[in-house]
Design a protein around this motif. Structure first.
Motif, PDB file in Angstrom:
ATOM      1  N   ILE A 107      38.152  37.624  41.738  1.00  0.00           N
ATOM      2  CA  ILE A 107      37.731  36.545  42.630  1.00  0.00           C
ATOM      3  C   ILE A 107      36.232  36.689  42.862  1.00  0.00           C
ATOM      4  CG2 ILE A 107      37.945  35.541  44.936  1.00  0.00           C
ATOM      5  CD1 ILE A 107      40.858  36.369  44.962  1.00  0.00           C
ATOM      6  N   LEU A 108      35.499  35.597  42.668  1.00  0.00           N
ATOM      7  CA  LEU A 108      34.059  35.606  42.891  1.00  0.00           C
ATOM      8  C   LEU A 108      33.776  35.543  44.384  1.00  0.00           C
ATOM      9  CD1 LEU A 108      32.204  35.764  40.426  1.00  0.00           C
ATOM     10  CD2 LEU A 108      34.338  34.644  39.856  1.00  0.00           C
ATOM     11  N   LEU A 109      32.910  36.428  44.843  1.00  0.00           N
ATOM     12  CA  LEU A 109      32.580  36.542  46.262  1.00  0.00           C
ATOM     13  C   LEU A 109      31.154  36.081  46.520  1.00  0.00           C
ATOM     14  CD1 LEU A 109      33.920  40.169  46.859  1.00  0.00           C
ATOM     15  CD2 LEU A 109      35.180  38.018  47.122  1.00  0.00           C
ATOM     16  N   ALA A 110      30.866  35.811  47.786  1.00  0.00           N
ATOM     17  CA  ALA A 110      29.493  35.524  48.205  1.00  0.00           C
ATOM     18  C   ALA A 110      28.838  36.851  48.584  1.00  0.00           C
ATOM     19  CB  ALA A 110      29.490  34.527  49.356  1.00  0.00           C
ATOM     20  N   SER A 111      28.186  36.895  49.727  1.00  0.00           N
ATOM     21  CA  SER A 111      27.448  38.110  50.111  1.00  0.00           C
ATOM     22  C   SER A 111      28.371  39.267  50.467  1.00  0.00           C
ATOM     23  CB  SER A 111      26.545  37.808  51.313  1.00  0.00           C
ATOM     24  OG  SER A 111      27.334  37.505  52.448  1.00  0.00           O
ATOM     25  N   MET A 161      54.538  41.406  25.060  1.00  0.00           N
ATOM     26  CA  MET A 161      53.738  40.475  25.860  1.00  0.00           C
ATOM     27  C   MET A 161      52.250  40.775  25.691  1.00  0.00           C
ATOM     28  SD  MET A 161      55.757  40.103  29.493  1.00  0.00           S
ATOM     29  CE  MET A 161      55.365  38.421  29.900  1.00  0.00           C
ATOM     30  N   LYS A 162      51.439  39.733  25.728  1.00  0.00           N
ATOM     31  CA  LYS A 162      49.991  39.910  25.679  1.00  0.00           C
ATOM     32  C   LYS A 162      49.457  40.028  27.109  1.00  0.00           C
ATOM     33  CE  LYS A 162      49.335  36.984  21.594  1.00  0.00           C
ATOM     34  NZ  LYS A 162      48.667  35.746  21.116  1.00  0.00           N
ATOM     35  N   ASN A 163      48.443  40.866  27.283  1.00  0.00           N
ATOM     36  CA  ASN A 163      47.793  40.981  28.583  1.00  0.00           C
ATOM     37  C   ASN A 163      46.802  39.841  28.785  1.00  0.00           C
ATOM     38  OD1 ASN A 163      49.186  43.305  29.169  1.00  0.00           O
ATOM     39  ND2 ASN A 163      47.514  44.689  28.654  1.00  0.00           N
ATOM     40  N   ALA A 164      46.691  39.423  30.041  1.00  0.00           N
ATOM     41  CA  ALA A 164      45.735  38.375  30.407  1.00  0.00           C
ATOM     42  C   ALA A 164      45.326  38.601  31.856  1.00  0.00           C
ATOM     43  CB  ALA A 164      46.354  36.992  30.229  1.00  0.00           C
ATOM     44  N   ALA A 165      44.266  37.930  32.278  1.00  0.00           N
ATOM     45  CA  ALA A 165      43.803  38.052  33.665  1.00  0.00           C
ATOM     46  C   ALA A 165      43.308  36.703  34.160  1.00  0.00           C
ATOM     47  CB  ALA A 165      42.698  39.100  33.773  1.00  0.00           C
ATOM     48  N   PHE A 166      43.385  36.542  35.478  1.00  0.00           N
ATOM     49  CA  PHE A 166      42.845  35.345  36.126  1.00  0.00           C
ATOM     50  C   PHE A 166      41.416  35.618  36.574  1.00  0.00           C
ATOM     51  CE2 PHE A 166      47.310  34.260  38.003  1.00  0.00           C
ATOM     52  CZ  PHE A 166      47.703  33.724  36.790  1.00  0.00           C
ATOM     53  N   GLY A 167      40.605  34.577  36.538  1.00  0.00           N
ATOM     54  CA  GLY A 167      39.305  34.568  37.207  1.00  0.00           C
ATOM     55  C   GLY A 167      39.289  33.341  38.100  1.00  0.00           C
ATOM     56  N   ILE A 168      38.877  33.508  39.354  1.00  0.00           N
ATOM     57  CA  ILE A 168      38.926  32.391  40.308  1.00  0.00           C
ATOM     58  C   ILE A 168      37.592  32.261  41.034  1.00  0.00           C
ATOM     59  CG2 ILE A 168      40.044  31.459  42.379  1.00  0.00           C
ATOM     60  CD1 ILE A 168      42.595  32.931  41.557  1.00  0.00           C
ATOM     61  N   ARG A 169      37.093  31.026  41.088  1.00  0.00           N
ATOM     62  CA  ARG A 169      35.900  30.716  41.885  1.00  0.00           C
ATOM     63  C   ARG A 169      36.278  29.588  42.843  1.00  0.00           C
ATOM     64  NH1 ARG A 169      30.860  27.833  42.103  1.00  0.00           N
ATOM     65  NH2 ARG A 169      29.211  29.261  42.789  1.00  0.00           N
ATOM     66  N   MET A 170      36.206  29.879  44.136  1.00  0.00           N
ATOM     67  CA  MET A 170      36.665  28.940  45.155  1.00  0.00           C
ATOM     68  C   MET A 170      35.530  28.090  45.717  1.00  0.00           C
ATOM     69  SD  MET A 170      39.892  29.246  45.260  1.00  0.00           S
ATOM     70  CE  MET A 170      40.214  28.163  46.675  1.00  0.00           C
ATOM     71  N   HIS A 171      35.916  26.886  46.155  1.00  0.00           N
ATOM     72  CA  HIS A 171      35.051  25.972  46.904  1.00  0.00           C
ATOM     73  C   HIS A 171      35.813  25.602  48.176  1.00  0.00           C
ATOM     74  CE1 HIS A 171      32.057  25.378  43.673  1.00  0.00           C
ATOM     75  NE2 HIS A 171      33.089  25.547  42.868  1.00  0.00           N
ATOM     76  N   SER A 172      35.346  24.597  48.904  1.00  0.00           N
ATOM     77  CA  SER A 172      36.028  24.192  50.137  1.00  0.00           C
ATOM     78  C   SER A 172      37.289  23.402  49.810  1.00  0.00           C
ATOM     79  CB  SER A 172      35.101  23.348  51.019  1.00  0.00           C
ATOM     80  OG  SER A 172      34.133  24.160  51.621  1.00  0.00           O
ATOM     81  N   GLY A 173      38.426  24.074  49.925  1.00  0.00           N
ATOM     82  CA  GLY A 173      39.714  23.418  49.730  1.00  0.00           C
ATOM     83  C   GLY A 173      40.242  23.441  48.323  1.00  0.00           C
TER      84      GLY A 173
END
Length: 199
Positions: free
Chosen positions: A98-102, A1-13
């Motif tokens: 996961i991208l965070l704010a402050s 299996m190949k390794n992979a990763a998620f990156g997530i940037r959230m908005h409202s909903g």
């Protein structure tokens, strides 16, 4: 299996999820999609804290709890769907960024609802937390990166190659096609930082 990763940037909903694999010098976008974590017909679901602002305190808390239960279920379903698709294509998800704010701690609910600025902060944290919980329930390790510190962290992670890595991610538009938005580029960079050492 190949390794992979998620990156997530959230908005409202909703949010942008990018799944990245390959190598630091030649990253590959395995999947990218919009994930929706609200029930569109549910009143006040897209902006739960803004809606709670208009309610008496004794009604605000149950509203937020109801929104959280629905959003957590939808987030879990969305993450499981991507995970199953990746497993079916022989990719192992080694982590999620996961991208965070402050990242500052929030006060008690009455204090949040008394400040419109804190309502915005709480709402952002609400949607990031449901996705974080979904990943953790799927046994995907989660790392949070403050967005304003991402370039500095990328420099620390990739060293002299950081500029080339950012350019390479920007150039992925040629292979993935339009749109290749700032959301997707940021999520891809964060994901590559998570799995770069294991690729």
């Amino acid at each position: 299996m190949k390794n992979a990763a998620f990156g997530i940037r959230m908005h409202s909903g909703w949010g942008v999820l990018v799944c990245i694999s390959g190598t630091v010098s030649a990253p590959e976008i395995v999947d990218r999609r919009r994930i929706v974590v609200v029930e569109p017909t549910m009143q006040g679901a897209k902006q739960p804290y803004h809606f709670a602002e208009t309610l008496p305190l004794e009604e605000a808390e149950p509203h937020l709890q109801k929104c959280a239960a629905v959003s957590e279920r939808l987030a879990l379903g969305a993450i499981r769907k991507v995970l199953e698709a990746m497993n079916g294509r022989n990719y192992r998800i080694v982590g999620c960024a996961i991208l965070l704010a402050s990242g500052r701690a929030l006060p008690a609910l009455p204090n949040i609802l008394a400040s419109h600025a804190l309502v915005h902060t709480a709402e952002g944290e609400f949607f990031r937390s449901v996705v974080r919980e979904a990943c953790q329930r799927c046994r995907i390790p989660v790392v949070g990166f403050r967005e304003r510190e991402l370039d500095e962290l990328a420099n620390a992670t990739f060293g002299k190659a950081a500029t080339a890595v950012r350019q390479c991610i920007s150039d992925l538009r040629r292979t993935v096609g339009s749109p290749w938005t700032q959301d997707e580029k940021t999520a891809a960079l964060a994901a590559l930082m998570v799995c770069g050492k294991t690729l």
